[in-house]
Design a protein around this motif. Structure first.
Motif, PDB file in Angstrom:
ATOM      1  N   HIS B 334      56.513  11.430  63.378  1.00 25.60           N
ATOM      2  CA  HIS B 334      56.656   9.994  62.869  1.00 25.60           C
ATOM      3  C   HIS B 334      57.064  10.068  61.443  1.00 25.60           C
ATOM      4  O   HIS B 334      57.802   9.288  61.150  1.00 25.60           O
ATOM      5  CB  HIS B 334      55.365   8.926  63.212  1.00 25.60           C
ATOM      6  N   LEU B 335      56.102  10.825  60.738  1.00 29.42           N
ATOM      7  CA  LEU B 335      56.416  10.979  59.260  1.00 29.42           C
ATOM      8  C   LEU B 335      57.582  11.294  59.087  1.00 29.42           C
ATOM      9  O   LEU B 335      58.318  11.083  58.109  1.00 29.42           O
ATOM     10  CB  LEU B 335      55.256  12.004  58.789  1.00 29.42           C
ATOM     11  N   ARG B 336      58.129  12.457  59.725  1.00 34.97           N
ATOM     12  CA  ARG B 336      59.549  12.914  59.482  1.00 34.97           C
ATOM     13  C   ARG B 336      60.668  11.915  59.543  1.00 34.97           C
ATOM     14  O   ARG B 336      61.588  12.094  58.649  1.00 34.97           O
ATOM     15  CB  ARG B 336      59.816  14.000  60.412  1.00 34.97           C
ATOM     16  N   GLU B 337      60.558  10.881  60.651  1.00 35.70           N
ATOM     17  CA  GLU B 337      61.458  10.121  60.875  1.00 35.70           C
ATOM     18  C   GLU B 337      61.351   9.071  59.646  1.00 35.70           C
ATOM     19  O   GLU B 337      62.484   8.535  59.125  1.00 35.70           O
ATOM     20  CB  GLU B 337      61.116   9.188  61.962  1.00 35.70           C
ATOM     21  N   GLN B 338      60.113   8.664  59.285  1.00 36.47           N
ATOM     22  CA  GLN B 338      60.126   7.694  58.289  1.00 36.47           C
ATOM     23  C   GLN B 338      60.334   8.189  56.793  1.00 36.47           C
ATOM     24  O   GLN B 338      60.695   7.661  55.929  1.00 36.47           O
ATOM     25  CB  GLN B 338      58.721   7.456  58.000  1.00 36.47           C
ATOM     26  N   HIS B 367      55.770  12.651  49.295  1.00 34.20           N
ATOM     27  CA  HIS B 367      57.199  12.473  49.123  1.00 34.20           C
ATOM     28  C   HIS B 367      57.380  11.392  47.958  1.00 34.20           C
ATOM     29  O   HIS B 367      56.554  10.591  47.747  1.00 34.20           O
ATOM     30  CB  HIS B 367      57.644  11.650  50.393  1.00 34.20           C
ATOM     31  N   GLN B 368      58.508  11.824  47.410  1.00 30.54           N
ATOM     32  CA  GLN B 368      59.129  10.920  46.174  1.00 30.54           C
ATOM     33  C   GLN B 368      60.111   9.946  46.867  1.00 30.54           C
ATOM     34  O   GLN B 368      61.249  10.506  47.344  1.00 30.54           O
ATOM     35  CB  GLN B 368      59.575  11.755  45.060  1.00 30.54           C
ATOM     36  N   ALA B 369      59.910   8.402  46.902  1.00 27.61           N
ATOM     37  CA  ALA B 369      60.990   7.582  46.917  1.00 27.61           C
ATOM     38  C   ALA B 369      61.853   7.360  46.119  1.00 27.61           C
ATOM     39  O   ALA B 369      61.419   7.538  44.955  1.00 27.61           O
ATOM     40  CB  ALA B 369      60.322   6.501  47.581  1.00 27.61           C
ATOM     41  N   LEU B 377      56.902   2.814  51.088  1.00 24.92           N
ATOM     42  CA  LEU B 377      55.821   2.496  50.202  1.00 24.92           C
ATOM     43  C   LEU B 377      54.770   1.693  51.095  1.00 24.92           C
ATOM     44  O   LEU B 377      53.469   1.664  50.909  1.00 24.92           O
ATOM     45  CB  LEU B 377      56.111   1.831  49.039  1.00 24.92           C
ATOM     46  N   GLY B 378      55.271   1.240  52.322  1.00 24.25           N
ATOM     47  CA  GLY B 378      54.066   0.549  53.267  1.00 24.25           C
ATOM     48  C   GLY B 378      53.977   1.391  54.384  1.00 24.25           C
ATOM     49  O   GLY B 378      53.198   1.027  55.174  1.00 24.25           O
ATOM     50  N   VAL B 379      54.441   2.698  54.517  1.00 19.80           N
ATOM     51  CA  VAL B 379      54.055   3.221  55.842  1.00 19.80           C
ATOM     52  C   VAL B 379      52.565   4.164  55.671  1.00 19.80           C
ATOM     53  O   VAL B 379      52.570   5.174  54.847  1.00 19.80           O
ATOM     54  CB  VAL B 379      54.962   4.588  55.848  1.00 19.80           C
ATOM     55  N   GLU B 380      51.687   3.503  56.030  1.00 24.35           N
ATOM     56  CA  GLU B 380      50.301   3.997  55.960  1.00 24.35           C
ATOM     57  C   GLU B 380      49.915   5.007  57.136  1.00 24.35           C
ATOM     58  O   GLU B 380      50.217   4.628  58.273  1.00 24.35           O
ATOM     59  CB  GLU B 380      49.275   2.968  56.002  1.00 24.35           C
ATOM     60  N   MET B 381      49.757   6.184  57.016  1.00 24.13           N
ATOM     61  CA  MET B 381      49.400   7.114  58.041  1.00 24.13           C
ATOM     62  C   MET B 381      47.859   7.578  58.004  1.00 24.13           C
ATOM     63  O   MET B 381      47.083   7.484  56.896  1.00 24.13           O
ATOM     64  CB  MET B 381      49.934   8.497  57.677  1.00 24.13           C
ATOM     65  N   PRO B 382      47.140   8.016  59.081  1.00 26.75           N
ATOM     66  CA  PRO B 382      45.865   8.187  59.062  1.00 26.75           C
ATOM     67  C   PRO B 382      45.521   9.564  58.812  1.00 26.75           C
ATOM     68  O   PRO B 382      44.857  10.118  59.488  1.00 26.75           O
ATOM     69  CB  PRO B 382      45.575   8.044  60.783  1.00 26.75           C
ATOM     70  N   PHE B 383      46.034  10.057  57.573  1.00 21.18           N
ATOM     71  CA  PHE B 383      45.781  11.397  56.945  1.00 21.18           C
ATOM     72  C   PHE B 383      46.324  11.219  55.736  1.00 21.18           C
ATOM     73  O   PHE B 383      47.019  10.090  55.302  1.00 21.18           O
ATOM     74  CB  PHE B 383      46.326  12.586  57.911  1.00 21.18           C
TER      75      PHE B 383
END
Lengths: 358, 462
Positions: B334-338, B367-369, B377-383
């Motif tokens: 999921h992270l890779r896609e995002q 990551h640098q956007a 910037l709104g993609v919150e992950m549980p880690f």
């Protein structure tokens, strides 16, 4: 060839005779005689045993469009006496239609009465159906049962397809309001009338159980609650029997429109026993299979329920239901399995990532 | 130890062991507990019982909560010593055991402080009782909005259960539906509260299957629900349900703030905000906005985060979260896609470090956007996963909207005014205060009591 094969009790003999009836050119229904041409076997020679019913494809989806006249075996010779046309719930697409014939209804009622007697029920008194109104099988059964003791059936208006649509559209609040509307109708009857038998579904029974006033009325007036049309988990059954409706008898009922009837739970089960349903062998039978291989699972293991209906009036073999159950030894050594702890097939979502920390 | 721990439902008449159970496993897939799942009928009846319960006097409630907090954090509850419980929670949730231990201590402190804490939310003019002489000339009395509160708890962090203690202190009867992923914490807390004197019909633990979850809310007066954007959207218009959605906490570093600050110190602020609590909290930073070139900061943060060792959660030195390998891989995908379209400073080769026992450490990602409006910037992950992006004055506070916590390192008072005025920001930290810091008098996304209580005008003759 016996046209009166319903007297036969050996499941294999019964099935062989039934094949002669349903596929005999003078006795079979237009539907089956036509359908037989596209079968890869000849039912009259290849279906030798009860287990051979599994050779049939599941044809129930074809019952969405078949003319009901074509379902009546020609062997009745114009004397079939249809009681009515009944439909499946319509959960998966257009409803499937079956014709209920008088001779089968009479026979099934006899079996039902025997079963109630075994449960210690004296079926005399009024009924209240908190069940779908319209083309649903529960209606004619309770009506006839009540008529046997010069009693009446109280019914109410309820369209389950509308409720399903509300739920599918995410209108949970409207679905709830509709269910409450149904319970209010039932409440008025319970308050004002003598009701000895209550026929309902587990979700509606639980909704009724939320109203203390109605629980009290049911415990005071109702002798027996028969629930069916949906499954009930063991914890709910336990709580209903021990805490909510200790003043009544609670009997589960399992079947389907495509089986043209249903069977009551095995008599004598305790509050904590798994709920077991025996078949109405040889007419309505269940088998519990591995859905991948179609083979029966061992006793005590879970599998999918297959239902067969075989009578003079109809043949609906090998219908893979959307239920799972534990395969259980039948009581009477008849064809088919008893089923326990029936529940809808569990669906598993693939591992899905939901963003966020919760 | 024997087989899996039996975790009963805690009903209004005591513990209830349902026939339907689900297995709670640790991060390696080993069964740890068998959680009983109650049906809708049980839920309906339990919630009715809560409604019928007689209110416990406030002083007794507050004292019992304090005692329970102490037992929860350091005593033996239901035969389980605190350390053993914390080790299990760590094994099941994958949170570092030190985080679980600190959360328990925090719960004990919050329990001891609960009365004071809820009163922080009481309007200054309101009194607690209609008998207060002030009502003789007309006064606001602070009253509950209902009697029964349902809590759909989250399993991401044991600290989430601290919040509803405030409702209990205010006299609410509470139905907690635990996360089926980590039910150990609420089970222990409810048990401790009962041991401390709360009658069973004041507080119930109702583990249910997903389909029955709504039933817990249906019967209650008010509800608190944790979840993702779907939950937030679903209850957006509801005055009855308070949704606790994604945190999406952020840090803003403007050029005027301490221009000579040591880059290492700035990186320290970010690192702490990203990894503290194992990086699984809603107060952990999801994004950092930097006025000027964000690359040096991203690089420094990546370097610091890369050095953190991957350890099993029950290791005292562990700081990173652990998940079953399958879950970890799914998160990685999921992270890779995002992350598509961004530059990876850390985690380009993946974030999964397998521990060889079926579990895997989720390693930090940086990551640098491209800009302040990047959707990442709104993609919150549980880690620990942070998005660093450039920010400029013209972008204003728009990229900071919808954040539970904003740490703003800036001298620009106009900007601070705007951040404070922005209704979708929950808390504002000024200066080098990590997003996960808090003080005992601070609200967490507003005071819960703002939702639980109302004022009622009371006037009685002299």
């Amino acid at each position: 060839m016996s046209h009166d094969f319903e007297q036969l009790r050996d499941p294999d003999e019964f099935v062989r005779a039934a094949m002669q009836w349903h596929f005999g050119p003078d006795t079979g229904s237009p539907y089956w005689l036509d359908r037989a041409r596209s079968l890869e076997f000849d039912p009259r020679t290849d279906v030798r045993t009860f287990d051979d019913l599994s050779l049939f494809p599941n044809i129930v989806n074809e019952l969405r469009d078949v003319r009901v006249e074509d379902l009546v075996p020609r062997g009745y010779d114009g004397d079939a006496r249809p009681v009515g046309v009944y439909e499946s719930g319509g959960t998966t697409g257009a409803p499937k239609k079956v014709v209920l014939l008088e001779d089968w209804l009479t026979r099934n009622l006899g079996l039902w009465a025997d079963s109630l007697k075994e449960h210690g029920v004296v079926p005399e008194g009024n009924w209240l159906n908190i069940m779908p109104s319209g083309p649903h099988l529960a209606g004619p059964f309770t009506t006839r049962m009540a008529q046997r003791s010069s009693s009446v059936v109280f019914t109410l208006d309820m369209d389950p397809r509308w409720v399903k649509r509300l739920i599918a559209e995410g209108r949970a609040e409207d679905a709830r309001a509709y269910a409450e509307h149904v319970i209010e109708q039932a409440g008025h009857i319970l308050r004002t009338q003598d009701v000895r038998f209550l026929m309902t579904t587990p979700p509606l029974l639980q909704r009724l159980a939320r109203r203390e006033e109605l629980v009290e009325l049911v415990n005071r007036k109702v002798d027996t609650i028969i629930w069916g049309g949906a499954s009930m988990d063991a914890d709910t059954r336990y709580l209903l029997r021990t805490e909510v409706f200790p003043g009544t008898r609670l009997i589960g009922n399992y079947g389907s429109t495509m089986a043209l009837g249903s069977a009551n739970e095995r008599p004598g089960l305790g509050d904590d026993d798994p709920c077991v349903f025996d078949t109405l062998s040889p007419f309505i039978t269940y088998t519990v299979v591995d859905p991948e291989t179609g083979r029966r699972v061992p006793y005590g293991e879970r599998g999918r329920v297959v239902m067969h209906h075989v009578s003079r009036s109809a043949l609906f073999p090998n219908n893979l239901e959307r239920d799972e159950a534990t395969r259980t030894e039948p009581r009477n050594g008849s064809g088919g399995d008893a089923v326990a702890d029936v529940a809808p097939v569990a669906t598993f979502d693939d591992t899905q990532v939901i963003e966020g920390v919760y | 130890m024997g087989g899996p721990l039996p975790l009963d439902a805690l009903g209004p008449a005591g513990a209830y062991r349902p026939r339907t159970r689900t297995t709670v496993t640790d991060v390696t897939g080993r069964p740890v507990a068998e959680l009983g799942l109650v049906p809708r009928l049980f839920v309906d009846r339990a919630v009715s019982a809560l409604r019928r319960a007689t209110e416990m006097p406030e002083d007794e409630r507050v004292a019992a909560i304090a005692r329970a907090g102490e037992a929860f954090a350091s005593g033996t509850v239901a035969g389980l010593p605190a350390e053993e419980h914390q080790r299990l929670v760590s094994r099941v949730s994958g949170l570092p055991v030190a985080v679980v231990r600190a959360a328990a201590a925090h719960t004990a402190r919050a329990a001891a402080d609960v009365h004071r804490a809820v009163r922080l939310a009481r309007p200054a003019a309101a009194v607690d009782d209609w008998r207060d002489p002030l009502t003789r000339t007309g006064r606001a009395v602070w009253t509950r909005r209902g009697d029964v509160l349902a809590v759909h708890a989250a399993g991401n962090h044991p600290g989430v259960h601290t919040l509803w203690l405030q409702a209990l202190a205010l006299g609410y009867r509470i139905a907690v539906r635990p996360s089926t992923r980590e039910p150990l914490t609420p089970h222990r807390l409810v048990t401790a509260l009962r041991d401390a004197g709360f009658p069973a019909d004041h507080l119930v633990l109702l583990p249910t299957a997903h389909e029955v979850a709504d039933a817990v809310l249906d019967g209650a007066d008010l509800g608190v629900v944790y979840g993702g954007d779907d939950v937030t959207r679903r209850y957006a218009g509801s005055s009855r349900v308070l949704a606790q959605g994604p945190g999406r906490s952020k840090i803003l570093l403007t050029a005027d703030a301490d221009p000579d600050a040591d880059p290492a110190r700035r990186a320290g602020l970010v690192v702490d905000s990203v990894v503290r609590e194992g990086g699984t909290g809603c107060v952990n930073a999801t994004a950092v906005l930097v006025e000027g070139d964000p690359a040096p900061l991203a690089e420094a943060v990546a370097e610091r985060l890369a050095a953190i060792p991957g350890l099993p959660p029950q290791d005292d030195r562990a700081t990173l979260p652990v998940q079953p390998v399958d879950t970890a891989r799914a998160l990685e995908r999921h992270l890779r896609e995002q992350a598509s379209g961004t530059t990876a400073w850390l985690g380009a080769d993946g974030v999964v470090e397998e521990l060889g026992d079926g579990s895997a450490v989720l390693r930090p990602a940086v990551h640098q956007a491209g800009g302040p409006d990047a959707p990442q910037l709104g993609v919150e992950m549980p880690f620990p996963c942070v998005w660093v992006a450039p920010w400029h004055r013209e972008a204003g506070i728009a990229p900071l909207r919808g954040s539970l916590v904003v740490t703003a390192v800036t001298e620009d008072e106009k900007l601070i005014d705007a951040l404070l005025a922005e209704p979708t920001i929950g808390s504002l930290h000024l200066g080098a205060s990590p997003t996960c810091d808090s003080g005992p008098d601070m609200p967490h996304d507003g005071f819960l009591a703002e939702f639980l209580m109302r004022t009622k005008g009371v006037l009685r003759p002299v």
